[in-house]
Scaffold this motif. Structure first.
Motif, mmCIF file in Angstrom:
data_model
loop_
_atom_site.group_PDB
_atom_site.id
_atom_site.type_symbol
_atom_site.label_atom_id
_atom_site.label_comp_id
_atom_site.label_asym_id
_atom_site.label_seq_id
_atom_site.Cartn_x
_atom_site.Cartn_y
_atom_site.Cartn_z
ATOM 1 N N ASP A 1 22.715 15.318 -5.563
ATOM 2 C CA ASP A 1 21.453 16.059 -5.706
ATOM 3 C C ASP A 1 20.539 15.342 -6.676
ATOM 4 O O ASP A 1 20.937 14.397 -7.372
ATOM 5 N N ARG B 1 21.506 24.368 -15.061
ATOM 6 C CA ARG B 1 20.580 24.105 -16.166
ATOM 7 C C ARG B 1 21.121 22.996 -17.070
ATOM 8 O O ARG B 1 22.194 23.112 -17.643
ATOM 9 N N ARG C 1 15.703 24.911 -4.866
ATOM 10 C CA ARG C 1 15.711 25.497 -6.212
ATOM 11 C C ARG C 1 16.715 24.768 -7.106
ATOM 12 O O ARG C 1 17.597 24.053 -6.628
ATOM 13 N N HIS C 2 16.544 24.986 -8.419
ATOM 14 C CA HIS C 2 17.503 24.449 -9.380
ATOM 15 C C HIS C 2 18.766 25.306 -9.371
ATOM 16 O O HIS C 2 18.684 26.539 -9.322
ATOM 17 N N THR C 3 19.907 24.649 -9.413
ATOM 18 C CA THR C 3 21.185 25.369 -9.362
ATOM 19 C C THR C 3 21.951 25.329 -10.680
ATOM 20 O O THR C 3 22.810 26.175 -10.918
ATOM 21 N N LEU D 1 18.256 15.193 -10.138
ATOM 22 C CA LEU D 1 18.344 15.712 -11.502
ATOM 23 C C LEU D 1 17.012 15.491 -12.202
ATOM 24 O O LEU D 1 16.447 14.392 -12.156
ATOM 25 N N ASP D 2 16.477 16.563 -12.826
ATOM 26 C CA ASP D 2 15.282 16.414 -13.647
ATOM 27 C C ASP D 2 15.538 17.057 -15.010
ATOM 28 O O ASP D 2 16.663 17.433 -15.324
ATOM 29 N N TYR E 1 18.504 19.893 -9.002
ATOM 30 C CA TYR E 1 17.646 20.497 -7.978
ATOM 31 C C TYR E 1 18.262 20.255 -6.604
ATOM 32 O O TYR E 1 18.459 19.112 -6.175
ATOM 33 N N GLY F 1 17.299 20.427 -14.758
ATOM 34 C CA GLY F 1 18.677 20.474 -14.289
ATOM 35 C C GLY F 1 18.818 19.916 -12.894
ATOM 36 O O GLY F 1 18.025 19.079 -12.456
#
Length: 253
Positions: free
Chosen positions: A227, A245, A241-243, A229-230, A235, A233
């Motif tokens: 996935d 944190r 959506r972010h899963t 990562l920003d 994404y 957390g």
């Protein structure tokens, strides 16, 4: 009393009963101390990471104190293929998974059932770049709480096994692994192979994954997946959506 796992993998449980939560697995060839016995159950402490739990006493082989001490000093040798077979007496085949320990094969006195292995092995410290290649071997492995194999693995079992196969030691749980290594201030400072940790609303570390290049991450969530990562957390573009944190990124090596 000391022992070695002589089955593909066995469940390590919190309590001494078959319905108890599985917190980890003991893979073939891993050696451990039996610290307590309760009828058909044994409380053990794994030598590799000092992790403790209960296993069925029928699922391991007793070894001598001398053999245990020898194994503790022996270099770690692991199966490096997804699935292999090791042959015992009378040509009995035992399936073993990626990361199974084969260190005992170097010692005839520990070779309890005259095991023979002709598959691929790995040992020693590999370059940091090899962590990513190893992590891809687990891609799409289903998530399994307490799992450590390509047939079922949890987030910290995944990171521990990837590092172990490359000669680096991580502790078992994400919260324990988060105590290792050096904190990085920004995602941009990270390199492929670094670990990213994630917390819940109470601030407890509950998830870990391995950094890839270009702000991607490989981690076990539903399955071992890749996935984005920003700074917030993980994404997941499939559900938009972010899963998880982001709490901290750490350089272990």
């Amino acid at each position: 009393m000391f022992a070695i796992c002589n089955l593909s993998s066995i469940p390590l449980r919190i309590e001494p009963n078959d319905r108890s939560e599985i917190v980890s697995q003991v893979l073939f060839g891993e050696h451990f101390e039996v610290v307590e016995k309760d009828n058909q159950w044994s409380k053990i402490k794994l030598h590799y990471d000092n992790y403790e739990g209960w296993v069925d006493s029928k699922q391991y082989q007793i070894i001598s104190n001398e053999n245990y001490d020898t194994l503790c000093k022996e270099a770690i040798i692991l199966n490096s293929d997804l699935v292999e077979y090791i042959s015992a007496a009378n040509n009995i085949l035992i399936p073993i998974t990626l990361g199974a320990s084969l260190s005992f094969l170097n010692h005839n006195d520990i070779n309890i059932h005259n095991y023979e292995f002709e598959g691929l092995k790995t040992s020693g410290i590999k370059p940091k770049s090899s962590l990513v290649d190893t992590s891809f071997m687990y891609l799409n492995a289903p998530y399994l709480w307490g799992g450590k194999t390509p047939f079922g693995i949890d987030c910290s079992g995944f990171t521990q096994m990837v590092y172990k196969l490359n000669g680096y030691k991580l502790l078992r749980d994400a919260s324990q692994q988060a105590m290792q290594g050096e904190v990085l201030s920004f995602i941009e400072e990270s390199e492929p192979g670094d670990l990213a940790f994630f917390d819940n609303e109470e601030g407890k570390i509950i998830h870990v994954g391995i950094m890839l290049k270009d702000n991607y991450i490989i981690h076990a969530s539903g399955k071992v997946r890749i996935d984005r990562l920003d700074h917030l957390g993980i994404y997941n573009s499939e559900i938009n959506r972010h899963t998880h944190r982001l709490r901290v990124i750490k350089k272990i090596i």
